[in-house]
Design a protein around this motif. Structure first.
Motif, PDB file in Angstrom:
ATOM      1  N   ASN A 167      33.366  45.063  44.808  1.00 39.38           N
ATOM      2  CA  ASN A 167      34.322  45.591  45.775  1.00 39.38           C
ATOM      3  C   ASN A 167      34.854  44.442  46.635  1.00 39.38           C
ATOM      4  O   ASN A 167      34.087  43.759  47.317  1.00 39.38           O
ATOM      5  N   GLY A 171      41.281  47.291  44.434  1.00 40.26           N
ATOM      6  CA  GLY A 171      40.569  46.172  45.014  1.00 40.26           C
ATOM      7  C   GLY A 171      39.187  45.964  44.462  1.00 40.26           C
ATOM      8  O   GLY A 171      38.236  45.815  45.234  1.00 40.26           O
ATOM      9  N   ARG A 172      39.055  45.931  43.141  1.00 39.17           N
ATOM     10  CA  ARG A 172      37.755  45.700  42.515  1.00 39.17           C
ATOM     11  C   ARG A 172      37.900  44.659  41.402  1.00 39.17           C
ATOM     12  O   ARG A 172      38.896  44.630  40.679  1.00 39.17           O
ATOM     13  N   TRP A 196      38.398  33.773  51.385  1.00 41.37           N
ATOM     14  CA  TRP A 196      38.992  34.340  52.600  1.00 41.37           C
ATOM     15  C   TRP A 196      39.068  33.249  53.655  1.00 41.37           C
ATOM     16  O   TRP A 196      38.127  32.474  53.839  1.00 41.37           O
ATOM     17  N   ARG A 224      32.527  43.626  57.406  1.00 39.82           N
ATOM     18  CA  ARG A 224      32.518  44.700  56.413  1.00 39.82           C
ATOM     19  C   ARG A 224      33.913  45.129  55.972  1.00 39.82           C
ATOM     20  O   ARG A 224      34.079  45.698  54.899  1.00 39.82           O
ATOM     21  N   ASP A 225      34.916  44.878  56.806  1.00 35.31           N
ATOM     22  CA  ASP A 225      36.277  45.290  56.477  1.00 35.31           C
ATOM     23  C   ASP A 225      37.129  44.157  55.915  1.00 35.31           C
ATOM     24  O   ASP A 225      38.316  44.358  55.602  1.00 35.31           O
ATOM     25  N   THR A 226      36.534  42.985  55.793  1.00 40.22           N
ATOM     26  CA  THR A 226      37.285  41.851  55.258  1.00 40.22           C
ATOM     27  C   THR A 226      37.670  42.114  53.805  1.00 40.22           C
ATOM     28  O   THR A 226      36.821  42.482  52.983  1.00 40.22           O
ATOM     29  N   VAL A 227      38.945  41.918  53.483  1.00 37.09           N
ATOM     30  CA  VAL A 227      39.416  42.058  52.107  1.00 37.09           C
ATOM     31  C   VAL A 227      39.564  40.657  51.522  1.00 37.09           C
ATOM     32  O   VAL A 227      40.394  39.862  51.977  1.00 37.09           O
ATOM     33  N   TRP A 228      38.752  40.361  50.531  1.00 34.24           N
ATOM     34  CA  TRP A 228      38.731  39.038  49.928  1.00 34.24           C
ATOM     35  C   TRP A 228      39.822  38.916  48.866  1.00 34.24           C
ATOM     36  O   TRP A 228      40.267  39.911  48.288  1.00 34.24           O
ATOM     37  N   ARG A 269      36.610  44.657  49.297  1.00 37.63           N
ATOM     38  CA  ARG A 269      36.438  44.959  50.710  1.00 37.63           C
ATOM     39  C   ARG A 269      34.961  44.781  51.078  1.00 37.63           C
ATOM     40  O   ARG A 269      34.104  45.570  50.720  1.00 37.63           O
ATOM     41  N   GLY A 270      34.666  43.723  51.741  1.00 41.76           N
ATOM     42  CA  GLY A 270      33.291  43.417  52.110  1.00 41.76           C
ATOM     43  C   GLY A 270      32.556  42.554  51.111  1.00 41.76           C
ATOM     44  O   GLY A 270      31.410  42.178  51.354  1.00 41.76           O
TER      45      GLY A 270
END
Length: 602
Positions: A107, A93-94, A183, A161-165, A109-110
């Motif tokens: 990142n 996820g990068r 998102w 902070r936990d949102t995965v874009w 995530r966030g």
């Protein structure tokens, strides 16, 4: 008897300076627990504890001037470092970053920019290492340092902070290929962050929120830079390290990490131009969108974690409308030309992120000339020598005037003594007669001092340029000197590295420090001193200064040694043109010694 007592006092004071220097430096400018190379490479030991997440969010307060909402949209804080850098960067996820000045990843995530290295600057020169300087590292790692962009507000569900874009599978952020993270909230609100990067150190984050519902929402975009000070450079009286920002066209260097720990929060005075953190050579900063209302402050979050906040004013977004804000993130080296180019592009006072101080008008031309001389000679050390020669050349007429004034003062010394003897009981009359003598002989006693005052800002400006310039970092000179920004690595006590031990800092004397002491001793010796006590002090002082200057950057010592050699040559030449100066000084010295001997014999 008094002379002997004064000499003993002088020796004791010199010894105290010598012995106390190392202690004072360690007290006021303590070294970090790890070397700068280790810090820059961020290759610390793995933490024993298991990951605990990014840490608690601050309390809920959507009306606050800074992003402090709980849960939704809250900026990431952090706890004690528990995560391993390599494991964090290897996680899925990068989005890769590949630009001429920066490399790393974002990142998903966030939506954190938490992995940045400076491709133009190496972390260390040891063992042929090719590791670039790491500036940003993920939350929870030992050298935590990252940027986050988000929203707080009301009437909608905001990313947290936990949102995965989401992003295209083959997305890579380059100067030619911007990347957009997207998102969609469960309530239908759409969010996007478009990242663009240039060839140097600037990332532009454009945040958009689209209201796809039937009711009005209030959104407040923000950007933060979050970092630890555990490995921050130590600030000195000429180098600021810590929070930095420009407010109302003035750069603020007054806030330190200790100030934030004590106060908890600090805001700049006036409208924000940019805000962030600085080290000796590196800078991170957030630049708000031109014309958009924003406020900024610095916060201490505890556990050696600090944050710079840039928060736009709350804006109502009607159904079917989109709110967009664009923020620039600078993360890179404080290269003078690069900062000036960004300032020319509209970022107010960005070139003054380097703390030039009072003598900026000397310092900037000196730095420019140093870089020109380096390009001609191919060696930064040679450039320092050439610049010192050029400066001494232009100051030579001033030195000639100083010597001429000294010669004139020496010539009227017999008349001065006669006046002092004649009017020794009438100080006012003595002063009048002395001033009349100056006027008659056309002598100005201050003209000998004026050249010294003219030279002080010039030499201090050059000293500061060598201290501040990232351009000198990791630049070699000759033989053993591979980094002019670091102390001389050769030490006499271990036979220049042949013996397997490192001398203590107090005794870490290298060849450049020895040359400094020797040339200064010869310089003092060339000028006869009539007073025996002063003469003894000047004999001791060069060797005290040798120990004091030894821990400084090799480039600075090279400058001082070159300057001393040129001063010796200049004095020898001027004494040859004004032989009466030295003869008169030697005569006064002998007369002083004779009178002291007669006084002791009585």
């Amino acid at each position: 008897m008094n002379d002997n007592r004064n000499l003993i006092i002088a020796i004791i004071l010199s010894a105290l300076v010598l012995i106390g220097w190392d202690t004072a430096m360690n007290t006021f400018y303590p070294q970090p627990e790890k070397s700068a190379e280790v810090v820059e490479a961020v290759d610390g030991p793995q933490a024993a504890a298991a990951p605990t997440g990014a840490g608690p969010a601050p309390g809920s307060d959507t009306s606050a001037q800074a992003p402090a909402a709980s849960g939704q949209g809250a900026p990431i804080e952090a706890t004690q470092p528990v995560r391993d850098l390599d494991s964090e960067l290897a996680s899925a996820g990068r989005v890769p970053i590949d630009a001429p000045g920066l490399a790393g990843s974002i990142n998903l995530r966030g939506a954190l920019v938490d992995d940045l290295v400076l491709t133009r600057h190496l972390a260390t020169l040891e063992d042929g290492a090719e590791e670039p300087v790491r500036l940003f590292a993920p939350a929870g790692t030992e050298a935590q340092y990252f940027a986050q962009f988000g929203w707080v507000g009301s009437g909608a569900q905001f990313p947290d902070r936990d949102t995965v874009w989401k992003v295209a599978d083959d997305a890579t952020l380059t100067p030619d290929t911007p990347v957009t993270l997207q998102w969609t909230a469960p309530d239908g609100t759409g969010y996007a962050i478009r990242f663009a990067i240039d060839d140097d150190y600037m990332i532009t984050a454009t945040q958009s929120v689209a209201n796809r519902g039937g009711e009005r929402i209030v959104a407040q975009p923000f950007g933060v830079v979050n970092r630890t000070d555990r490995f921050a450079d130590e600030g000195t009286w000429i180098i600021h390290s810590g929070p930095i920002g420009a407010f109302d066209d003035a750069v603020n260097f007054d806030i330190g990490y200790d100030d934030l720990v004590e106060e908890g929060r600090s805001s700049g005075n006036g409208d924000v131009d940019w805000i962030g953190f600085t080290d000796h050579y590196w800078l991170s900063s957030l630049v708000p969108q031109s014309g958009a209302e924003a406020e900024a402050d610095f916060r201490s979050l505890g556990n050696s974690i600090f944050r710079a906040d840039l928060v736009y004013q709350p804006t109502a977004v009607a159904a079917g409308e989109t709110l967009t804000r664009s923020t620039q993130l600078f993360a890179g080296a404080k290269e003078n030309d690069v900062l000036d180019a960004y300032e020319d592009g509209g970022i107010v006072n960005f070139g003054h992120a380097i703390d030039w101080g009072w003598f900026e008008w000397f310092e900037r031309p000196f730095l420019w000339l140093l870089k020109q001389l380096e390009s001609l000679s191919g060696n930064f050390g040679v450039a320092i020598i050439l610049l010192t020669v050029i400066i001494r050349f232009f100051l030579f007429p001033i030195a000639q005037k100083q010597f001429a004034s000294m010669a004139a003062m020496r010539a009227i010394q017999p008349k001065m003594k006669a006046i002092q003897e004649r009017y020794k009981d009438d100080k006012q009359k003595m002063q009048q007669e002395v001033m009349a003598l100056y006027k008659k002989e056309k002598v100005n006693p201050l003209s000998g001092c004026l050249p010294i005052f003219i030279q002080i800002p010039i030499f201090f400006a050059l000293y500061k340029v060598l201290m501040l310039s990232v351009e000198m970092r990791h630049k070699p000179f000759v033989l053993w000197i591979e980094d002019l920004s670091a102390p001389d690595p050769a030490h006499v006590l271990n036979l220049f590295g042949l013996l397997p031990f490192t001398p203590p800092a107090l005794l870490a004397i290298g060849p450049l420090a020895i040359l400094l002491g020797l040339t200064m001793f010869l310089q003092f010796r060339m000028n006869p001193i009539a007073d025996p006590v002063q003469e003894q002090i000047f004999k001791i002082m060069p060797w005290v200064l040798m120990f004091v200057m030894a821990p400084f950057a090799a480039g600075l010592l090279l400058y001082w040694v070159t300057n001393n050699i040129l001063t010796l040559a200049q004095q020898k030449y001027l004494y040859s043109k004004n032989p009466q100066l030295r003869e008169q000084a030697l005569k006064e010295k002998e007369e002083k010694r004779r009178k002291l001997a007669e006084a002791k014999g009585q």
